[in-house]
Each structure stands twice: as structure tokens, then as C-alpha cells.
Design a protein around this motif. Structure first.
Motif, mmCIF file in Angstrom:
data_model
loop_
_atom_site.group_PDB
_atom_site.id
_atom_site.type_symbol
_atom_site.label_atom_id
_atom_site.label_comp_id
_atom_site.label_asym_id
_atom_site.label_seq_id
_atom_site.Cartn_x
_atom_site.Cartn_y
_atom_site.Cartn_z
ATOM 1 N N LEU A 392 0.736 -0.350 0.028
ATOM 2 C CA LEU A 392 -0.154 0.330 0.087
ATOM 3 C C LEU A 392 1.228 1.112 -0.030
ATOM 4 O O LEU A 392 0.209 2.165 -0.446
ATOM 5 C CB LEU A 392 -1.072 0.025 1.514
ATOM 6 N N ALA A 393 1.760 1.497 0.391
ATOM 7 C CA ALA A 393 2.419 2.197 1.400
ATOM 8 C C ALA A 393 3.649 2.568 -0.477
ATOM 9 O O ALA A 393 3.551 3.657 -1.058
ATOM 10 C CB ALA A 393 3.839 2.064 1.787
ATOM 11 N N VAL A 394 3.579 1.478 -0.872
ATOM 12 C CA VAL A 394 4.426 1.963 -2.526
ATOM 13 C C VAL A 394 3.356 2.331 -3.658
ATOM 14 O O VAL A 394 3.921 3.503 -4.651
ATOM 15 C CB VAL A 394 5.334 0.849 -3.203
ATOM 16 N N ALA A 395 2.301 2.151 -3.089
ATOM 17 C CA ALA A 395 0.680 2.188 -4.271
ATOM 18 C C ALA A 395 1.054 3.662 -3.972
ATOM 19 O O ALA A 395 0.724 4.740 -4.937
ATOM 20 C CB ALA A 395 -0.209 1.317 -4.445
ATOM 21 N N VAL A 396 0.792 4.128 -2.631
ATOM 22 C CA VAL A 396 0.581 5.491 -2.614
ATOM 23 C C VAL A 396 1.320 6.760 -3.018
ATOM 24 O O VAL A 396 1.313 7.928 -3.843
ATOM 25 C CB VAL A 396 0.191 6.031 -0.526
ATOM 26 N N ILE A 397 2.910 6.536 -2.857
ATOM 27 C CA ILE A 397 4.007 7.237 -3.192
ATOM 28 C C ILE A 397 4.736 7.525 -5.046
ATOM 29 O O ILE A 397 4.233 7.969 -5.836
ATOM 30 C CB ILE A 397 5.425 6.175 -3.060
ATOM 31 N N VAL A 398 3.692 5.504 -5.454
ATOM 32 C CA VAL A 398 3.655 6.243 -6.941
ATOM 33 C C VAL A 398 2.305 7.054 -7.122
ATOM 34 O O VAL A 398 2.342 7.547 -7.966
ATOM 35 C CB VAL A 398 3.696 4.575 -7.907
ATOM 36 N N SER A 399 1.411 7.039 -7.090
ATOM 37 C CA SER A 399 0.165 7.334 -6.884
ATOM 38 C C SER A 399 0.509 9.287 -6.667
ATOM 39 O O SER A 399 0.038 9.673 -8.014
ATOM 40 C CB SER A 399 -0.813 7.127 -6.338
ATOM 41 N N VAL A 400 0.881 9.696 -5.964
ATOM 42 C CA VAL A 400 1.561 10.553 -5.703
ATOM 43 C C VAL A 400 2.263 11.716 -6.599
ATOM 44 O O VAL A 400 2.191 12.497 -7.211
ATOM 45 C CB VAL A 400 2.054 10.913 -4.285
ATOM 46 N N GLY A 401 3.792 10.852 -7.450
ATOM 47 C CA GLY A 401 4.252 10.889 -8.130
ATOM 48 C C GLY A 401 3.759 10.829 -9.651
ATOM 49 O O GLY A 401 3.842 11.587 -9.973
ATOM 50 N N TRP A 402 2.594 10.408 -9.764
ATOM 51 C CA TRP A 402 1.089 10.760 -10.970
ATOM 52 C C TRP A 402 1.087 11.541 -11.065
ATOM 53 O O TRP A 402 1.094 12.056 -12.228
ATOM 54 C CB TRP A 402 1.016 8.844 -11.481
ATOM 55 N N GLN A 430 -5.894 2.315 -14.835
ATOM 56 C CA GLN A 430 -6.245 0.980 -14.291
ATOM 57 C C GLN A 430 -4.943 -0.076 -13.932
ATOM 58 O O GLN A 430 -4.876 -1.090 -13.389
ATOM 59 C CB GLN A 430 -6.610 0.649 -15.701
ATOM 60 N N VAL A 431 -3.640 -0.201 -14.621
ATOM 61 C CA VAL A 431 -2.872 -0.579 -14.248
ATOM 62 C C VAL A 431 -2.349 -0.674 -12.938
ATOM 63 O O VAL A 431 -1.683 -1.838 -12.159
ATOM 64 C CB VAL A 431 -1.199 -0.314 -15.077
ATOM 65 N N LEU A 432 -2.300 0.369 -11.874
ATOM 66 C CA LEU A 432 -1.922 0.515 -10.708
ATOM 67 C C LEU A 432 -2.888 -0.734 -9.908
ATOM 68 O O LEU A 432 -2.320 -1.557 -8.691
ATOM 69 C CB LEU A 432 -2.272 2.113 -10.664
ATOM 70 N N SER A 433 -4.057 -0.052 -9.625
ATOM 71 C CA SER A 433 -5.202 -0.822 -9.931
ATOM 72 C C SER A 433 -5.291 -2.380 -9.308
ATOM 73 O O SER A 433 -5.320 -3.170 -8.622
ATOM 74 C CB SER A 433 -6.983 0.111 -9.643
ATOM 75 N N PHE A 434 -5.266 -2.306 -10.662
ATOM 76 C CA PHE A 434 -5.256 -4.428 -11.257
ATOM 77 C C PHE A 434 -3.675 -4.766 -10.442
ATOM 78 O O PHE A 434 -3.690 -6.136 -10.018
ATOM 79 C CB PHE A 434 -4.549 -4.390 -12.658
ATOM 80 N N SER A 435 -2.503 -4.213 -10.587
ATOM 81 C CA SER A 435 -1.381 -4.444 -9.510
ATOM 82 C C SER A 435 -1.336 -4.819 -8.385
ATOM 83 O O SER A 435 -1.199 -5.243 -7.916
ATOM 84 C CB SER A 435 -0.021 -3.502 -10.248
ATOM 85 N N LEU A 436 -1.620 -3.806 -8.110
ATOM 86 C CA LEU A 436 -2.325 -3.832 -6.132
ATOM 87 C C LEU A 436 -3.652 -5.061 -5.519
ATOM 88 O O LEU A 436 -2.600 -5.731 -5.100
ATOM 89 C CB LEU A 436 -2.976 -2.144 -5.661
ATOM 90 N N LEU A 437 -4.333 -5.165 -6.837
ATOM 91 C CA LEU A 437 -5.278 -6.360 -6.306
ATOM 92 C C LEU A 437 -4.539 -7.515 -6.595
ATOM 93 O O LEU A 437 -4.336 -8.922 -6.004
ATOM 94 C CB LEU A 437 -5.938 -5.870 -7.446
#
Length: 509
Positions: A392-402, A430-437
Motif C-alpha cells: 500500500l505504501a508503494v502504491a500511494v507513493i507511486v500515485s502521488v508521483g503520477w 487501471q494498471v496500478l489498481s490491477f497490480s495492487l489487486l
């Protein structure tokens, strides 16, 4: 007003919005812009016609690109029809040639319509739109028009088709410079076509992308459902929630693909499919966020229920669904021009704030759950929660950067000149949410050991208590001798007594 009634009102409103790459004009009025009166006819990214395909045919993907005008008429009221008007013109230009439209005299204020000063310089004809030939192609921009004769209520623009031989973002405006025509309205349609179909150029790559994502969800679904069927006896509630998210994702990707495929084939966006795709996507995102929040609180893993937090979690989910659904419907249903999404702030802001609230609540709950697991030394669940937190932390950091990149991209693309790469922005989410899933599916995949991660009574009471009850107390020094509790001491004494009795019986024997 209920959530259902608000959503129905939005859908009813959007059902009357113009749709598709077939741009229809249904009585639009001209709006004053500077010294001109303007109707925006459309903006789309168009790829150049393929060599040897410069003739229209009935085939959709025939390699031909064009903008075709069909039955364009201008209407004025009888009250203002007793004069011969100036020209009502159609201007088609590529975004790089935008400076070729309009001008100024002696470096003064820029004007769209030719003024008396510019006419004296011989730069244009007074009362007409100022335009100059493009430096790259003298045949562009395309400007043509029609005027009203005295007492004529309708003026018909000649039908024509403009061939597109250069890839670019093309804009169409209907303009006139006659103040007496301020009540004129436009009717008719224009048809914009790319080499592979009617999808606008900015949207065209998304059809293939959603086809790929549909295939990816099918692969994930096959893996998950196979594991689910094999170990269905060991399934606990959290796994059922993950199954729901995968199913919603499969429907969402398939619906988006069919939406774009139908749009590409007919030139008219299928409103029904678009609404269903948006709704399934919003439901999936809402359910996914609620599941992550509940898992962060320990639901189904270290506690059987959410207790008093259930109503708050449900309220947050309903509010997020409503805000996101309205935003997505406005941005997608009835989209005509190939422009980047520019929804109003009062629609974007609520969804963004609710998303931020979700993130804060999730990480706060995760921190409390990790502390409790560590205090109880439940290492199996602690390990999986640590991996979940890191993901989750990686996903949030990537999201903020994007998000920062997206803001930079849009701020530097005011005129949509980079439209060919703009499809990557929605595709990334879509790719980010799929990767987290996929990561969540890997962590909690059904297996013969699934119940190790499920809720058990031995830790339930501890996690249902308030955080303040878990404050660490410094342990006292343990004596060197073995110290047993009272029950244990009594048990040892009883055993010794029994042993002594047995010995005495052996002696008497």
C-alpha cells in the motif's frame, strides 16, 4: 435527496447530451468571443490518411481520414430578417496553425474579425474572420461560409468533406462577425473519421488497452476461482470480498472495451454501455477501498466484526460512490470532443478529498493493527500485514508521483498538442489498481493454510478492546527459582500426593 434519485437525475440530464464522433448541432446559439460570435464545432486528434486510401468507402477501417459536413443550416428569426447579412463561416484548422486565425493592427489587441484598421492595411476583408495560410501547408486552414439574403430565414452551408493528410489535433469553429445575427442558431452534423474507425485519436489506443486488460482480468480470475474451488472449505469472508472485486473488474473492463468498439464502428457512443461501464467501475473502486479499509482494521483476520465503526465505514463508502459516480458520468457519458477531462472543481474536489480520507484512515488503522499483532506475537498474521502495508505504501507513493506528472502534463498541454500520449494517463490508474489487486490475491490466495490468516477466538477479545488497554508495562524481574501459579502449584501437589499414595500401596503390598 437519496443517492439513487441524485444518480437518476444525472443520468436523465446526460441522456440529452450530444454523443459520439458524429458531432450533432441542435439549435446551439453563437457566443460572443472578443469581436466575434462563435460556436465550437469540435476538437479531435486525427491520424493522417494511409497512402492510397484517399477515397471514402463504406468500410469503417478503410484507412481514410476526413471531416465531413452534412446538412449544416443556420436559422434566424423573422424579426431580424430584413437585411442581407455578412458571412457565417466554418473554420477548420490544426492546432499548430492557431496563430493563423485572428490578428491585430499595429501590435494592438488581437481580434478574430477583421476591423476597419486591418482592412485599410489590406490584410483582410472587413466583417470576415481573419485567417492566413499555414506555413507548412498553404491549403490550410479551411475557411468557407454562407450569408443570409434579405428576408431569408435559413442559410445552408454547402456539404463538403475535408481530407486529413497530416496527423494532428483539429479544431472546428463556426463564426460570424455580424452583431445583427446574434440570435442565429446552428443545426446539422459533422462526421470525424480516423483511419481505423470513428474513435477520436486520443481514445483510439484505449480500445486495445481495455481489450488487453479484459484478458488480464480473465487470467487473474481463472487463477483465483480455481484456487477458490480447490480450497472452498478453507474460505473465510475476506476471500469472498476479493472474489467480488475481481468479478466487478472483469465486467468493467469488458464493458469499456465494448463501449469503445461500438463507438469506433458507428461513430455514436452507446450511452447505455458507457453508463454501465462507469457504474461497474465506480462500484469496484468503492468496494476495493472499503475492503482495504476493513482489512486494515483487522476485519475477518483478527476481529469478527467492525463493531461501532460499521455505520461510519458504510457512510464513507456510499458518499465516495456518489461523488465518484457523478464525476465519471459527467466526464465520460456524452463526451464528444477529443479533449482532456476538464470536469468542474466542485465535482473533482469531493472525490479527491474522500480518497485522501480513505488513505489516512487506512494507514492509521494499519498502524494500530500492526502494533497489536506485534504485542500479541502473532507472527504469521504480522508478516502478511507487513507485506500488505509495504504494498500500500508503494502504491500511494507511486500515485502521488503520477498525480504530479499528470498536473505537469496538463499544464504544459493547454492546446492538447500531446494528444497521442494522453491515453496513458487514465490507463496508468487501471494498471496500478490491477497490480495492487494481484498483490492482495497473492497474499490471501485460497490454500490449505488459508485459515491461518482468518479470525480466531484466541485473539478476538484483545483486538476488540480500546487501544489504550494495550499500553506496555515494564515486566518485573523474574526470580531465579521456578515460580508457578496457584493452579499449577495445586496441580503439582495433587500429583505428588497421588504418587506418594501409589508408593505406600506398593510398600504394603
Amino acid at each position: 435527496m437519496s443517492v439513487l434519485s441524485v444518480t437518476c437525475c444525472v443520468l436523465l440530464f446526460l441522456s440529452f447530451v450530444v454523443e459520439g464522433s458524429v458531432h450533432e448541432y441542435r439549435g446551439e446559439r453563437f457566443v460572443a468571443k472578443g469581436n466575434a460570435f462563435v460556436v465550437h464545432g469540435g476538437s479531435e486528434g486525427i491520424y493522417s490518411s494511409k497512402p492510397g486510401n484517399l477515397n471514402e468507402s463504406s468500410a469503417t477501417a478503410n484507412g481514410d481520414s476526413y471531416i465531413r459536413f452534412e446538412k449544416i443550416v443556420f436559422r434566424r428569426t423573422e424579426e431580424f430578417s430584413n437585411f442581407t447579412s455578412g458571412l457565417v463561416q466554418a473554420i477548420v484548422f490544426e492546432v499548430e496553425d492557431r496563430e493563423a486565425i485572428g490578428g491585430s493592427a499595429y501590435g494592438g489587441q488581437r481580434a478574430i474579425c477583421c476591423t476597419a484598421d486591418l482592412a485599410k492595411l489590406g490584410a483582410c476583408t472587413q466583417g470576415e474572420v481573419i485567417h492566413r495560410p499555414s506555413t507548412k501547408d498553404p491549403s490550410w486552414p479551411h475557411v468557407f461560409g454562407v450569408s443570409f439574403n434579405a428576408y431569408e430565414l435559413v442559410a445552408t452551408l454547402p456539404s463538403r468533406s475535408i481530407q486529413v493528410t497530416k496527423t494532428g489535433m483539429y479544431n472546428l469553429y463556426f463564426m460570424h462577425c455580424d452583431p445583427n445575427l446574434k440570435d442565429v442558431v446552428i443545426e446539422g452534423k459533422t462526421i470525424w473519421k480516423n483511419p481505423t474507425g470513428y474513435l477520436p485519436g486520443r481514445m483510439a489506443p484505449l480500445m486495445n488497452f481495455y481489450g488487453f486488460m479484459s484478458f488480464a482480468f480473465v487470467i487473474l480470475g481463472l487463477f483465483w476461482f480455481y484456487q477458490y474451488a480447490r480450497f472452498w472449505r478453507d474460505v473465510f469472508p475476506l476471500l469472498n470480498c476479493i472474489t467480488l472485486v475481481i468479478t466487478l473488474g472483469m465486467f468493467e473492463m469488458a464493458l469499456w472495451y465494448f463501449d469503445y468498439a461500438e463507438f469506433n464502428e458507428t461513430g455514436v457512443r452507446p450511452t447505455g454501455i458507457t453508463i454501465w461501464a462507469v457504474t461497474f467501475g465506480t462500484v469496484k473502486r468503492t468496494v476495493a477501498r472499503l475492503i482495504i479499509l476493513m482489512v486494515s482494521m483487522g476485519y475477518g483476520v483478527v476481529r469478527p466484526t467492525l463493531g461501532g465503526l460499521t455505520s461510519k465505514v458504510i457512510m464513507l463508502g456510499v458518499t465516495f460512490f456518489l461523488a465518484s459516480d457523478v464525476l465519471e458520468l459527467v466526464e465520460n457519458v456524452g463526451a464528444v470532443s477529443d479533449l482532456s477531462g476538464k470536469a468542474r472543481l466542485f465535482l473533482v474536489l469531493p472525490a479527491a478529498l474522500l480518497d485522501a480520507f480513505f488513505i489516512i484512515w487506512i494507514f492509521k488503522s494499519l498502524s494500530a493493527t500492526l502494533n497489536k499483532l506485534q504485542a500479541r506475537r502473532i507472527m504469521v498474521k504480522l508478516d502478511i500485514y507487513r507485506k500488505f502495508t509495504n504494498a500500500l505504501a508503494v502504491a500511494v507513493i507511486v500515485s502521488v508521483g503520477w498525480i504530479c506528472y499528470e498536473l505537469y502534463f496538463k499544464s504544459n498541454d493547454v492546446y492538447n498538442e500531446h494528444w497521442e500520449n494522453a491515453w496513458v494517463i487514465p490507463a496508468f490508474w487501471q494498471v496500478l489498481s490491477f497490480s495492487l489487486l494481484c498483490i492482495i490475491c497473492a497474499l490471501w490466495a485460497p490454500s490449505q493454510n488459508s485459515m491461518r490468516y482468518a479470525y480466531s477466538d484466541d485473539v478476538g477479545e484483545e483486538f476488540d478492546r480500546d487501544d489504550s488497554s494495550l499500553t506496555l508495562i515494564k515486566p518485573s524481574a523474574m526470580p531465579s527459582k521456578d515460580v508457578r501459579s496457584a493452579p499449577e502449584a495445586r496441580l503439582v501437589q495433587a500429583n505428588k500426593g497421588a504418587s506418594n499414595g501409589d508408593v505406600e500401596e506398593d510398600k504394603t503390598a
